[in-house]
Design a protein around this motif. Sequence first.
Motif, mmCIF file in Angstrom:
data_model
loop_
_atom_site.group_PDB
_atom_site.id
_atom_site.type_symbol
_atom_site.label_atom_id
_atom_site.label_comp_id
_atom_site.label_asym_id
_atom_site.label_seq_id
_atom_site.Cartn_x
_atom_site.Cartn_y
_atom_site.Cartn_z
ATOM 1 N N THR A 161 11.172 0.650 93.075
ATOM 2 C CA THR A 161 12.067 -0.427 93.478
ATOM 3 C C THR A 161 11.463 -1.155 94.661
ATOM 4 O OG1 THR A 161 13.316 1.117 94.872
ATOM 5 C CG2 THR A 161 14.149 0.714 92.649
ATOM 6 N N VAL A 162 11.399 -2.481 94.582
ATOM 7 C CA VAL A 162 10.762 -3.273 95.624
ATOM 8 C C VAL A 162 11.677 -4.413 96.029
ATOM 9 C CG1 VAL A 162 9.496 -4.641 93.881
ATOM 10 C CG2 VAL A 162 8.716 -4.635 96.256
ATOM 11 N N GLY A 163 11.786 -4.630 97.335
ATOM 12 C CA GLY A 163 12.471 -5.796 97.868
ATOM 13 C C GLY A 163 11.447 -6.811 98.330
ATOM 14 N N VAL A 164 11.583 -8.046 97.876
ATOM 15 C CA VAL A 164 10.644 -9.112 98.221
ATOM 16 C C VAL A 164 11.327 -10.065 99.198
ATOM 17 C CG1 VAL A 164 9.254 -11.038 97.367
ATOM 18 C CG2 VAL A 164 9.463 -8.936 96.005
ATOM 19 N N ASP A 167 13.942 -13.655 99.403
ATOM 20 C CA ASP A 167 14.419 -13.451 98.042
ATOM 21 C C ASP A 167 14.967 -14.729 97.417
ATOM 22 O OD1 ASP A 167 16.743 -13.750 99.474
ATOM 23 O OD2 ASP A 167 17.733 -11.966 98.676
ATOM 24 N N ARG A 175 3.942 -15.944 94.743
ATOM 25 C CA ARG A 175 4.368 -15.352 93.473
ATOM 26 C C ARG A 175 3.180 -14.834 92.693
ATOM 27 N NH1 ARG A 175 7.771 -19.934 92.985
ATOM 28 N NH2 ARG A 175 6.480 -20.771 91.306
ATOM 29 N N LEU A 178 1.922 -11.608 94.168
ATOM 30 C CA LEU A 178 2.785 -10.460 93.915
ATOM 31 C C LEU A 178 2.917 -10.108 92.446
ATOM 32 C CD1 LEU A 178 5.724 -11.180 96.386
ATOM 33 C CD2 LEU A 178 3.826 -9.593 96.679
ATOM 34 N N THR A 182 5.195 -7.140 90.751
ATOM 35 C CA THR A 182 6.497 -7.429 90.151
ATOM 36 C C THR A 182 6.486 -7.216 88.640
ATOM 37 O OG1 THR A 182 5.928 -9.791 90.081
ATOM 38 C CG2 THR A 182 7.183 -9.008 91.978
ATOM 39 N N ARG A 186 10.453 -2.682 89.826
ATOM 40 C CA ARG A 186 11.763 -3.294 89.646
ATOM 41 C C ARG A 186 12.162 -3.997 90.937
ATOM 42 N NH1 ARG A 186 17.067 -1.855 90.632
ATOM 43 N NH2 ARG A 186 16.490 0.240 91.344
ATOM 44 N N THR A 187 12.279 -5.318 90.864
ATOM 45 C CA THR A 187 12.693 -6.092 92.029
ATOM 46 C C THR A 187 14.187 -5.875 92.272
ATOM 47 O OG1 THR A 187 11.015 -7.758 91.541
ATOM 48 C CG2 THR A 187 12.764 -8.383 93.069
#
Length: 263
Positions: A161-164, A167, A175, A178, A182, A186-187
């Motif tokens: 799980t990734v937080g960008v 957002d 983009r 990344l 991505t 899972r964003t």
Amino acid sequence: MSDLAGDLALARRAALAGAEVGLRYFAALAELPRELKADGSVVTEADRAVEAAVRAVLGGARPDDAILGEEGGLTGTGGRRWIIDPIDGTAMFVAGDDRWLVLVALEEDGEVVAGVAVVPAQGTVWWAARGAGAYQSGIGDDEGRRLRVDPTGADTPHGATVGVIPDDYVHRPDRAMLEPLTAVARTAPWPVHAALLVADGRLDLAVQTRGQIWDFAATSLIVREAGGRYSGLDGRQAPDAGPSLFSRSAALHGATLKLLDGS
């Protein structure tokens, strides 16, 4: 030798003073003029007022220390430098989004040794000191809850799980940068700064696509003291300008850097 506990207490006091000022402006957003900096980012009177409040507390207690702020630049010299981001997430601030932060960190001889992140509109404080762990509490609470990264996740970005950050809008080159991550991870949404969620065990990874030293100084220490890892995407270990990665483990961090590097 510095008194690290005293420095951390001072950082908290300064950040909370800034938070109090920021909340007054946040409550009257309709009346707040907005300006654009040369780089196209938003700045307001609130940013400058919050930084002034933080500087007043720090300068009054540590007049011989240097201070580096996003709005006021560098003042003073020496081996001790306070680093301030008065409103981290000004675009969110002016949009009425409650995720903006006040960030204060102390760097000694090139190493961040204390860091505080206040989320004023959510009423929370996150902090860390070198070798003393990372903690979170409500504003006004005396005791903090110890932060720890999730020790159970896999050490591969596949399925992580990734937080960008940000957002809402990621520039096209970012983009593309990344995309290898991505495509396999899972964003996830982040109700509070994604790096803090890594420290709290709620995310495996956080990527901040752009920023300066004041964006990363406090959060990098909080993640490290919670057992996680931080670096620039170029592998630099110290917080500085450029995209940055926060991870729950050293193995995951290394694997993610390799993936993003195309190796």
